[in-house]
Design a protein around this motif. Structure first.
Motif, mmCIF file in Angstrom:
data_model
loop_
_atom_site.group_PDB
_atom_site.id
_atom_site.type_symbol
_atom_site.label_atom_id
_atom_site.label_comp_id
_atom_site.label_asym_id
_atom_site.label_seq_id
_atom_site.Cartn_x
_atom_site.Cartn_y
_atom_site.Cartn_z
ATOM 1 N N SER A 194 21.277 10.013 -64.661
ATOM 2 C CA SER A 194 22.478 10.734 -64.238
ATOM 3 C C SER A 194 22.061 12.125 -63.773
ATOM 4 O O SER A 194 20.882 12.468 -63.788
ATOM 5 C CB SER A 194 23.463 10.826 -65.407
ATOM 6 O OG SER A 194 22.917 11.645 -66.422
ATOM 7 N N GLU A 195 23.034 12.941 -63.396
ATOM 8 C CA GLU A 195 22.730 14.298 -62.940
ATOM 9 C C GLU A 195 22.110 15.139 -64.053
ATOM 10 O O GLU A 195 21.340 16.048 -63.797
ATOM 11 C CB GLU A 195 24.007 14.980 -62.448
ATOM 12 C CG GLU A 195 24.537 14.400 -61.162
ATOM 13 C CD GLU A 195 25.825 15.087 -60.728
ATOM 14 O OE1 GLU A 195 26.114 16.196 -61.214
ATOM 15 O OE2 GLU A 195 26.540 14.492 -59.909
ATOM 16 N N LYS A 196 22.458 14.838 -65.290
ATOM 17 C CA LYS A 196 22.018 15.665 -66.414
ATOM 18 C C LYS A 196 20.758 15.161 -67.096
ATOM 19 O O LYS A 196 20.044 15.944 -67.716
ATOM 20 C CB LYS A 196 23.147 15.778 -67.437
ATOM 21 C CG LYS A 196 24.374 16.471 -66.886
ATOM 22 C CD LYS A 196 25.465 16.541 -67.922
ATOM 23 C CE LYS A 196 26.693 17.204 -67.319
ATOM 24 N NZ LYS A 196 27.802 17.234 -68.233
ATOM 25 N N SER A 197 20.495 13.871 -67.041
ATOM 26 C CA SER A 197 19.336 13.360 -67.777
ATOM 27 C C SER A 197 18.857 12.035 -67.187
ATOM 28 O O SER A 197 19.544 11.411 -66.379
ATOM 29 C CB SER A 197 19.696 13.159 -69.258
ATOM 30 O OG SER A 197 20.658 12.126 -69.374
#
Length: 179
Positions: free
Chosen positions: A91-94
């Protein structure tokens, strides 16, 4: 944890080599290895050439390799040094590792250092497929489609966060009479 790395389709082996070159044997800041294993999941299939059958291997997930690491951030940093396209899925975060069932699917048919699903053999009983040999014994319910001409079966699995159809080798070697 197992992470999926997207690479150029047809370049899986080269990408795996480069990932191993830049990360295998490298130690992280705390002295642990950055990469435990990088592999291209494959399956065997038989093809007929000039009247003789040959066993070939094909990529199970074209365009993807799998990296086993507990140092995902450091592995991702090293992927930036690789000249060909490589991108970890997430995902964008991890970065999102494969879950237990996804790892179990691959481990059910393969072992570490040998990530190729062997060819299964089957017979037809009416319209039913009965696997007689190979890793698909007892897993006939997974099969959604059989292509007798190509010697393959489609298996529906949950992988990479979605349901996909995966092609594996399945040779139909005969027909049993109906009961």
């Amino acid at each position: 944890m197992w992470y999926v790395i997207q690479v150029l389709s047809g370049q899986e082996d080269k990408a795996c080599e480069l990932i191993n070159l830049h990360a295998a044997g490298e130690l992280s800041r705390d002295g642990r290895p950055v990469l435990k294993e990088c592999f291209v999941p494959r399956y065997q299939v038989e093809r007929k050439f000039h009247g003789q059958y040959r066993t070939l291997t094909r990529n199970l997930f074209p365009g993807y390799v799998i990296a086993v690491t507990n140092r995902v951030g450091e592995l991702n940093d090293r992927l930036g040094r690789i000249p060909t396209f490589t991108r970890m899925l997430g995902s964008e975060k991890s970065f999102v590792p494969l879950d237990r069932s996804e790892r179990a699917f691959i481990n059910a048919f393969t072992t570490e250092k040998h990530r190729t699903i062997h060819l299964s053999k089957a017979v037809m009983e009416g319209d039913e497929v009965v696997v007689t040999e190979g890793p698909m014994i007892g897993r006939e319910g997974w099969i959604t489609e059989v292509n007798r001409r190509k010697g393959t079966a489609r298996v529906e699995v949950n992988m990479f966060g979605r349901t996909i159809n995966v092609e594996i080798g399945l040779a139909i070697v005969g027909r049993r009479p109906e009961k």
